[in-house]
Design a protein around this motif. Sequence first.
Motif, PDB file in Angstrom:
ATOM      1  N   ASP A 128    -109.231 -15.181  31.000  1.00  0.00           N
ATOM      2  CA  ASP A 128    -110.209 -15.944  31.774  1.00  0.00           C
ATOM      3  C   ASP A 128    -111.633 -15.734  31.277  1.00  0.00           C
ATOM      4  N   ASP A 129    -111.812 -14.985  30.213  1.00  0.00           N
ATOM      5  CA  ASP A 129    -113.144 -14.699  29.696  1.00  0.00           C
ATOM      6  C   ASP A 129    -113.700 -15.943  28.994  1.00  0.00           C
ATOM      7  N   GLN A 130    -114.827 -16.445  29.472  1.00  0.00           N
ATOM      8  CA  GLN A 130    -115.476 -17.595  28.842  1.00  0.00           C
ATOM      9  C   GLN A 130    -116.946 -17.297  28.548  1.00  0.00           C
ATOM     10  N   GLY A 131    -117.225 -16.005  28.305  1.00  0.00           N
ATOM     11  CA  GLY A 131    -118.604 -15.622  28.037  1.00  0.00           C
ATOM     12  C   GLY A 131    -119.079 -15.990  26.645  1.00  0.00           C
ATOM     13  N   GLY A 132    -118.205 -16.464  25.805  1.00  0.00           N
ATOM     14  CA  GLY A 132    -118.603 -16.820  24.452  1.00  0.00           C
ATOM     15  C   GLY A 132    -117.372 -17.042  23.592  1.00  0.00           C
ATOM     16  N   LEU A 133    -117.589 -17.199  22.300  1.00  0.00           N
ATOM     17  CA  LEU A 133    -116.480 -17.414  21.386  1.00  0.00           C
ATOM     18  C   LEU A 133    -115.595 -16.165  21.317  1.00  0.00           C
ATOM     19  N   TYR A 134    -114.293 -16.395  21.116  1.00  0.00           N
ATOM     20  CA  TYR A 134    -113.348 -15.281  20.956  1.00  0.00           C
ATOM     21  C   TYR A 134    -113.495 -14.751  19.544  1.00  0.00           C
ATOM     22  N   VAL A 135    -113.888 -13.493  19.420  1.00  0.00           N
ATOM     23  CA  VAL A 135    -114.185 -12.911  18.114  1.00  0.00           C
ATOM     24  C   VAL A 135    -112.900 -12.381  17.489  1.00  0.00           C
ATOM     25  N   LEU A 136    -112.585 -12.814  16.318  1.00  0.00           N
ATOM     26  CA  LEU A 136    -111.397 -12.377  15.585  1.00  0.00           C
ATOM     27  C   LEU A 136    -111.760 -11.239  14.638  1.00  0.00           C
ATOM     28  N   PRO A 137    -110.766 -10.441  14.202  1.00  0.00           N
ATOM     29  CA  PRO A 137    -111.061  -9.327  13.282  1.00  0.00           C
ATOM     30  C   PRO A 137    -111.703  -9.827  11.978  1.00  0.00           C
ATOM     31  N   ASP A 138    -112.527  -8.963  11.413  1.00  0.00           N
ATOM     32  CA  ASP A 138    -113.230  -9.339  10.178  1.00  0.00           C
ATOM     33  C   ASP A 138    -112.270  -9.607   9.028  1.00  0.00           C
ATOM     34  N   ASP A 139    -111.096  -8.962   9.071  1.00  0.00           N
ATOM     35  CA  ASP A 139    -110.160  -9.143   7.954  1.00  0.00           C
ATOM     36  C   ASP A 139    -109.175 -10.285   8.190  1.00  0.00           C
ATOM     37  N   ALA A 140    -109.400 -11.084   9.235  1.00  0.00           N
ATOM     38  CA  ALA A 140    -108.494 -12.202   9.508  1.00  0.00           C
ATOM     39  C   ALA A 140    -108.604 -13.236   8.390  1.00  0.00           C
TER      40      ALA A 140
END
Length: 792
Positions: A128-140
Amino acid sequence: MQFSEKWLRSFVDPALDTEALGQLITMAGLEVEEIKPAAVDFSMVVVGHIVETEKHPDADRLKVCKVDAGQEELLQIVCGAPNAAAGMKVPCALVGARLPGFEIKKAKLRGVPSFGMLCSAKELGISDDQGGLYVLPDDAPVGRDVRELLDLNDSIIEISLTPNRADCLSLLGVAREVAALTDMPLTAPVIAPVAPVIDTRRGVVLDAPEACPRFCGRVIEGVNAAAPTPDWMKRRIERSGIRSISALVDITNYVMLELGQPLHAYDNTKLNGDIHVRLARPDEKLLLLNEQTIDLEPDTLLIADERNVLGMAGIMGGEESGVTAQTRDVFLEAAFFSPDAVAGRAREYGFSSDASHRFERGVDFNASQGAIERATELIVSICGGQPGPVEVAESLGKLPARNAVMLAPARARKLLGVDLDDDQIAALLSRVHLDVTREGELFKVVPPSYRFDIELDVDLVEELARLYGYDNIPALAPQGTMAMLPRSEDARDLWMVRRQVSDRDYQEVVNYAFIEEAWEHDFCGNGTPIRLANPIASQMSVMRSSLIPGLVNTVAVNRKRQNPRVRAFEVGRCFIADANATPVPGYHQPVRVGLIAAGSVAAEQWGQAARNIDFYDIKGDIEALFAPAQLRFEAAEHPALHPGRSARILLDGDDVGMIGEIHPKWVQKYDLGTPPVVCEIDADAAMSSKLPVYAVISRQPAVTRDMALVLNQDVSVDSVLDALRTVESPIVKGIELFDVYQGKGIDPDKKSLAFRVLMQDTQRTLEDAEVDAAVAALVQRAEADFGARLRG
């Protein structure tokens, strides 16, 4: 208990789809309540790398981003997320992607073309978190499908466990069941002892070994408590319904979910001296991790050091000794707490925890050291640190015993209805890790330390049924020889009694067999009732010794609802302390029939004058129930009844019950209005019935004579009738009372009883002389026995 399907399949991976796996688990006795996807359905969402951002020319809150999504060219995407910045890797929905509720198309936002959408966790249905973009790992990897990256092609299985299967409150426990049911290999976590690097240790003292017979502790120094929890671990515990907090806490929760052994981590620098497992002392308090301060009861088991209370054993740790992001040295705990020491304690204080849920049902008492080694391995690999040796304090004699259970194969076959041979029985039991050996004609089966539910041979038969498969057990109709049994004419069943009473305008009620202690005292005069060890309510604390209290309460409840006319009956068991009782030693449990009537005799109507119920109305109903048997009624006292309006009921000289009007003080105390009349009789007596006896029907006319006898006030009608019926006269067929008179012409201490005498002969017409002689003989008997005289 809920868990990730993929996590379960890392232990055992049968060739079953999700639905079939859920059905298998349910049929094993672990009911699957729900299977739901780990994330909502979406497509064409890939890993996007934000290369650069610039402010939207016509909107302050929008940014124009250049995104590398693995396409031939960078995508221009307009984004309103406050955390969008160059260098981030985020989920990128391409044109044509389907998200929950909508489809991504080419668009213009305030005049600037946008070719996709950068997504938050809420937009992907992950949280339910909509505080911003979902951050993916740097190595994705850029362009990789987000569903694969985040392992979202998974299902969450929720099962409902009965309290006896605490061994399945872990992934290992459920996996053991699936492996046994499918005969597949089980890949359990390999737990190797972690060699100590330092010699730091903290002593443990078991002050209450009955409640905690085993405690393992280990110091780990130099950990990085601020290290992030790995994504794979965070996903697994979150899909099990536990919120990720910090790496150290997440690791203890992960091991609990994986192995079923709860653990706790303390900040070692906040501890003083040895660890003590003891009961609470007077006036001790504790601030828990949930920020609740509680006053500790004396029967609460605690973890404490030499100065302070650290936590409630097996339930929840204290706030002051808990780990934080600044923690560098950890004291790790893994212990076995007796279910009796933990059960109900959390509820007493108004909360619950995952640890208490497990400990009060029973945890594997041999799992503590393995769990602490597993947690140490994860802490060192994720947070770093130097582990010390494991400190083990135990009282082996206080650990639960795993007694052998003897199983007769013939009995197992009989109970199952399946012809399993001995080798099949042994093989099936061995699949659930039971130690099976042969001793003569019997199997000797020793359950493992995590199976608290196997104590009897029928428990083993249940295991056989689960493993063989309930669906494989044939549904055969029972067969037997049936014959009509003779039914005696001198007895009737309780249903016939019920029908006869209901035919007299009574309605059946069913009351609780446990009642208020005050009722037992008031209506039964019982100062030492049978008390319940665990009553369902404070006002239901004792067992009834009579049906009268419940029937009186029926009248009181109806009066409160403006229904003053009540005619009710109950057939039920009563409970009386009796050292010589059988078949239950110490308790006599007779079945009785009770009737109560209150208010008017009949409902209000024009054809009958209103009249309240009285003693003789109920007396007539009881006589009709026992007819053709003749009842006697003798004045007697009873704690519930009016002393001058109550009687003992006798059948063939045996006391079978009581009848009377409720005592005025109870009428007033319980607000009953007009005094109800109540009757209670033994069910066995009510079920007895006289056999019909043939008598010749006379063709000759009958003769009746009336005689009024004046007697003393204290002479009972029954005694007079008994005396008159002893006069041997073949022509006298019946004597009945039809009038009682007191008043003018009768002395104040006297009364007049008028009897009607019926005389008849089967062969001839009676003559006046023999009729007069018969009446005279009756009068003489009354004069001789009672000093009676004929009323003039």
